[in-house]
Design a protein around this motif. Sequence first.
Motif, PDB file in Angstrom:
ATOM      1  N   ALA A 529       0.843  -1.197   0.000  1.00 47.64           N
ATOM      2  CA  ALA A 529       0.000   0.000   0.000  1.00 47.64           C
ATOM      3  C   ALA A 529       0.876   1.245   0.000  1.00 47.64           C
ATOM      4  O   ALA A 529       1.760   1.393   0.851  1.00 47.64           O
ATOM      5  N   CYS A 530       0.643   2.139  -0.953  1.00 47.34           N
ATOM      6  CA  CYS A 530       1.420   3.377  -1.057  1.00 47.34           C
ATOM      7  C   CYS A 530       0.461   4.533  -1.316  1.00 47.34           C
ATOM      8  O   CYS A 530      -0.398   4.447  -2.195  1.00 47.34           O
ATOM      9  N   ARG A 531       0.603   5.612  -0.553  1.00 49.69           N
ATOM     10  CA  ARG A 531      -0.248   6.791  -0.689  1.00 49.69           C
ATOM     11  C   ARG A 531       0.628   8.034  -0.838  1.00 49.69           C
ATOM     12  O   ARG A 531       1.713   8.108  -0.272  1.00 49.69           O
ATOM     13  N   THR A 532       0.109   9.025  -1.572  1.00 49.08           N
ATOM     14  CA  THR A 532       0.835  10.274  -1.808  1.00 49.08           C
ATOM     15  C   THR A 532      -0.024  11.462  -1.413  1.00 49.08           C
ATOM     16  O   THR A 532      -1.231  11.480  -1.687  1.00 49.08           O
ATOM     17  N   LEU A 533       0.598  12.457  -0.770  1.00 43.97           N
ATOM     18  CA  LEU A 533      -0.051  13.737  -0.489  1.00 43.97           C
ATOM     19  C   LEU A 533       0.921  14.850  -0.869  1.00 43.97           C
ATOM     20  O   LEU A 533       2.027  14.926  -0.327  1.00 43.97           O
ATOM     21  N   VAL A 534       0.518  15.693  -1.813  1.00 41.67           N
ATOM     22  CA  VAL A 534       1.324  16.842  -2.232  1.00 41.67           C
ATOM     23  C   VAL A 534       0.551  18.103  -1.880  1.00 41.67           C
ATOM     24  O   VAL A 534      -0.622  18.246  -2.246  1.00 41.67           O
ATOM     25  N   PHE A 535       1.198  19.041  -1.186  1.00 42.33           N
ATOM     26  CA  PHE A 535       0.554  20.262  -0.711  1.00 42.33           C
ATOM     27  C   PHE A 535       1.002  21.429  -1.586  1.00 42.33           C
ATOM     28  O   PHE A 535       2.199  21.700  -1.709  1.00 42.33           O
ATOM     29  N   LEU A 536       0.022  22.132  -2.195  1.00 37.78           N
ATOM     30  CA  LEU A 536       0.322  23.205  -3.141  1.00 37.78           C
ATOM     31  C   LEU A 536      -0.489  24.456  -2.827  1.00 37.78           C
ATOM     32  O   LEU A 536      -1.615  24.368  -2.321  1.00 37.78           O
ATOM     33  N   ARG A 537       0.086  25.611  -3.174  1.00 43.09           N
ATOM     34  CA  ARG A 537      -0.668  26.860  -3.131  1.00 43.09           C
ATOM     35  C   ARG A 537      -1.732  26.840  -4.216  1.00 43.09           C
ATOM     36  O   ARG A 537      -1.537  26.260  -5.287  1.00 43.09           O
ATOM     37  N   ASN A 538      -2.849  27.504  -3.951  1.00 39.79           N
ATOM     38  CA  ASN A 538      -3.946  27.454  -4.915  1.00 39.79           C
ATOM     39  C   ASN A 538      -3.593  28.113  -6.247  1.00 39.79           C
ATOM     40  O   ASN A 538      -4.006  27.641  -7.308  1.00 39.79           O
ATOM     41  N   ASP A 539      -2.793  29.213  -6.230  1.00 38.92           N
ATOM     42  CA  ASP A 539      -2.453  29.860  -7.495  1.00 38.92           C
ATOM     43  C   ASP A 539      -1.555  28.971  -8.346  1.00 38.92           C
ATOM     44  O   ASP A 539      -1.685  28.922  -9.576  1.00 38.92           O
ATOM     45  N   VAL A 540      -0.655  28.224  -7.697  1.00 40.84           N
ATOM     46  CA  VAL A 540       0.211  27.303  -8.430  1.00 40.84           C
ATOM     47  C   VAL A 540      -0.617  26.165  -9.016  1.00 40.84           C
ATOM     48  O   VAL A 540      -0.432  25.765 -10.172  1.00 40.84           O
ATOM     49  N   TYR A 541      -1.560  25.670  -8.235  1.00 45.78           N
ATOM     50  CA  TYR A 541      -2.396  24.566  -8.707  1.00 45.78           C
ATOM     51  C   TYR A 541      -3.245  24.980  -9.912  1.00 45.78           C
ATOM     52  O   TYR A 541      -3.371  24.229 -10.887  1.00 45.78           O
ATOM     53  N   GLU A 542      -3.821  26.181  -9.856  1.00 46.92           N
ATOM     54  CA  GLU A 542      -4.656  26.636 -10.969  1.00 46.92           C
ATOM     55  C   GLU A 542      -3.843  26.729 -12.261  1.00 46.92           C
ATOM     56  O   GLU A 542      -4.304  26.328 -13.335  1.00 46.92           O
ATOM     57  N   LEU A 543      -2.620  27.257 -12.168  1.00 45.68           N
ATOM     58  CA  LEU A 543      -1.759  27.321 -13.351  1.00 45.68           C
ATOM     59  C   LEU A 543      -1.402  25.922 -13.843  1.00 45.68           C
ATOM     60  O   LEU A 543      -1.329  25.672 -15.047  1.00 45.68           O
ATOM     61  N   LEU A 544      -1.192  25.018 -12.909  1.00 49.17           N
ATOM     62  CA  LEU A 544      -0.843  23.648 -13.265  1.00 49.17           C
ATOM     63  C   LEU A 544      -1.965  22.991 -14.063  1.00 49.17           C
ATOM     64  O   LEU A 544      -1.724  22.325 -15.075  1.00 49.17           O
ATOM     65  N   VAL A 545      -3.193  23.205 -13.629  1.00 47.81           N
ATOM     66  CA  VAL A 545      -4.342  22.634 -14.336  1.00 47.81           C
ATOM     67  C   VAL A 545      -4.493  23.274 -15.713  1.00 47.81           C
ATOM     68  O   VAL A 545      -4.723  22.594 -16.717  1.00 47.81           O
ATOM     69  N   GLN A 546      -4.341  24.603 -15.770  1.00 49.20           N
ATOM     70  CA  GLN A 546      -4.519  25.315 -17.033  1.00 49.20           C
ATOM     71  C   GLN A 546      -3.508  24.877 -18.086  1.00 49.20           C
ATOM     72  O   GLN A 546      -3.831  24.790 -19.273  1.00 49.20           O
ATOM     73  N   GLN A 547      -2.275  24.592 -17.658  1.00 49.14           N
ATOM     74  CA  GLN A 547      -1.213  24.308 -18.616  1.00 49.14           C
ATOM     75  C   GLN A 547      -0.916  22.822 -18.763  1.00 49.14           C
ATOM     76  O   GLN A 547       0.112  22.443 -19.312  1.00 49.14           O
ATOM     77  N   THR A 548      -1.812  21.980 -18.246  1.00 54.39           N
ATOM     78  CA  THR A 548      -1.680  20.541 -18.449  1.00 54.39           C
ATOM     79  C   THR A 548      -2.705  20.103 -19.483  1.00 54.39           C
ATOM     80  O   THR A 548      -3.905  20.322 -19.298  1.00 54.39           O
TER      81      THR A 548
END
Length: 594
Positions: A529-548
């Motif tokens: 069993a392996c789990r991941t949690l990555v913590f990001l600022r909301n502005d960084v996340y929004e850019l990440l979604v837009q440019q993926t």
Amino acid sequence: MPRAIGDTIEAAVRQIQDRSGLSTIKTWIETDIAGRFVGTEVLGAIASSTHFLADVTVLNFNVTYEIGYAIGLEKPLVLVRNAAIQDAGPTIGEVGVFDTLGYRTYENSSDLSAIFRAIPEAKPIRLPPAELNRKAPVYVTDAKFKTDPATRIIARVKKARLGFRSFDPNEQPRLSGPDAIRQVAQSFGILVHFVPNTVADARVHNLRSAFLAGLSHGMGRVTLLLQNGDEPVPIDYRDLVVAFYHPDQIDESVAEFATRVTEAFQVSVESPVRVPRNLLEKVNLGASSAENELRDLAEYYLEINAYQRALRGDVRVVVGRKGSGKSAIFHRVRDRIRSAKGNIVLDLKPEGYKLLKFKEDVLRLMTSGTLEHTVTAFWEYLLLLEICYKILEKDRVPHTRDPRLFEPYRSLAGAYDSDLYVGEGDFSERLSVLLERIGSEFKAKYGSDAHVRLSEGQLTELLYVHDVRALREQVERYLQLKDSLWLLFDNIDKGWPAHGIQGEDLVIIRALLEATRKIERQLERHEVACRTLVFLRNDVYELLVQQTPDRARTRRSPWTGRMRIFCVSCSGAVSSLMGSTRIKRSRTSGARWR
């Protein structure tokens, strides 16, 4: 100090002496005696005085240190500022500290003599009622710019197993006087790092550090003052500072400091905590940073649904604005999971500035296809090494008592070669060494040519030192004897500007998510069993979604279970500790997810 200020002070003192005949007011000039150490004379005069007046018109090391020293001795204090003098250098607003302590203004010697006459009415700044912090006994001043010496100091404190709190100007833009006093009062030891004058923000950082150093000496705390070379501390107080010229000298100084803190910890007698005089003294809103309040976080943390979903592994990406409580979730989830002996928890904070040089020297020279493939391979390799490191660290003693673990542990230790990366003890240092090696080899082979395209063989040669396949097999074999593996990431976007985030920055995060997904799939084949949690600022996340690209999001599916955190300012949690009521704001008082 400008001559006009010194002349005004001397004139005001003469007016008081001429009109009242008083000769008990002394200026620092009277302590400047030939053949004697000026710093010692000034500090001795402060200790023997009944009141202390300091001019903060132009801030410098000496005055700032002496103000902290007087407060530490609980001397009645009066701060003054000449309103006729134009600001030069760091202002009171930039440094902080003094704007919350308060000061009186004057324009001439008559104004100042009137302030002198009111000095007997001044009262000392009462030290706050505070217990000594036994879980995090050390307070450290962190630097805004994470130079090699700054990184090494923090790494050595961690290696000495000293729990610590810190002031980080990247997290808190200013240091308030009351907070500085409270932090020093709670500490067994204070470690202050003075940065060279050539470093940007040096004057502001060093003035704050001087104030904390004075507080620490005044309160009688174990103190270590470090500076790189012969500056910036003036010669008056040079004997109080340990200068280092080589990284090994940092190690020696911190080791000796840790010994003195341990001794103070063992011989200290718990003094009775002063009873708060009024309701306001009973109110404690907590620290502005969760990292500085890990001792108390579990006692008042509100386990809302957002935390529960993260703990169950329902989400992979935790998103929230700065200060919304992401780090609090990070620490609470980490502590809860690793309390079970069968779990392996990798809690990493690969702060963004560590990757800046790697991005500038290597990533910008690659084609887009090679870029993402390279960064994903880098993260996968780094995570594999860190998983090995965590296993070997956690089970160093248990494997000698458990026959199931003994042989797999020794095999894993053998595969985990002792190269330069492995030899460093702190994650920040290990990451720096690995990035430096990759960057140096890349420049040696490809120079500064742009649009480099690497084959799989070239990429393997550039990144890997270990036999990755053999190392992965050993890790998979060992983790089958454990309950679960958790990969937690925080601070990867720390220090990134709100505007100006570049494509390479987003590739770094996207590749991290892809690398964790690959590791999860590989381990799932072996029923781990392996789990991941990555913590990001909301502005960084929004850019990440837009440019993926949509196709990439569907194929890789790294966005499943993202969660957004919001704080409600009026929400709070009340806890009772040691018989006194404390009011704390909830770290995560509201949440929603999409």
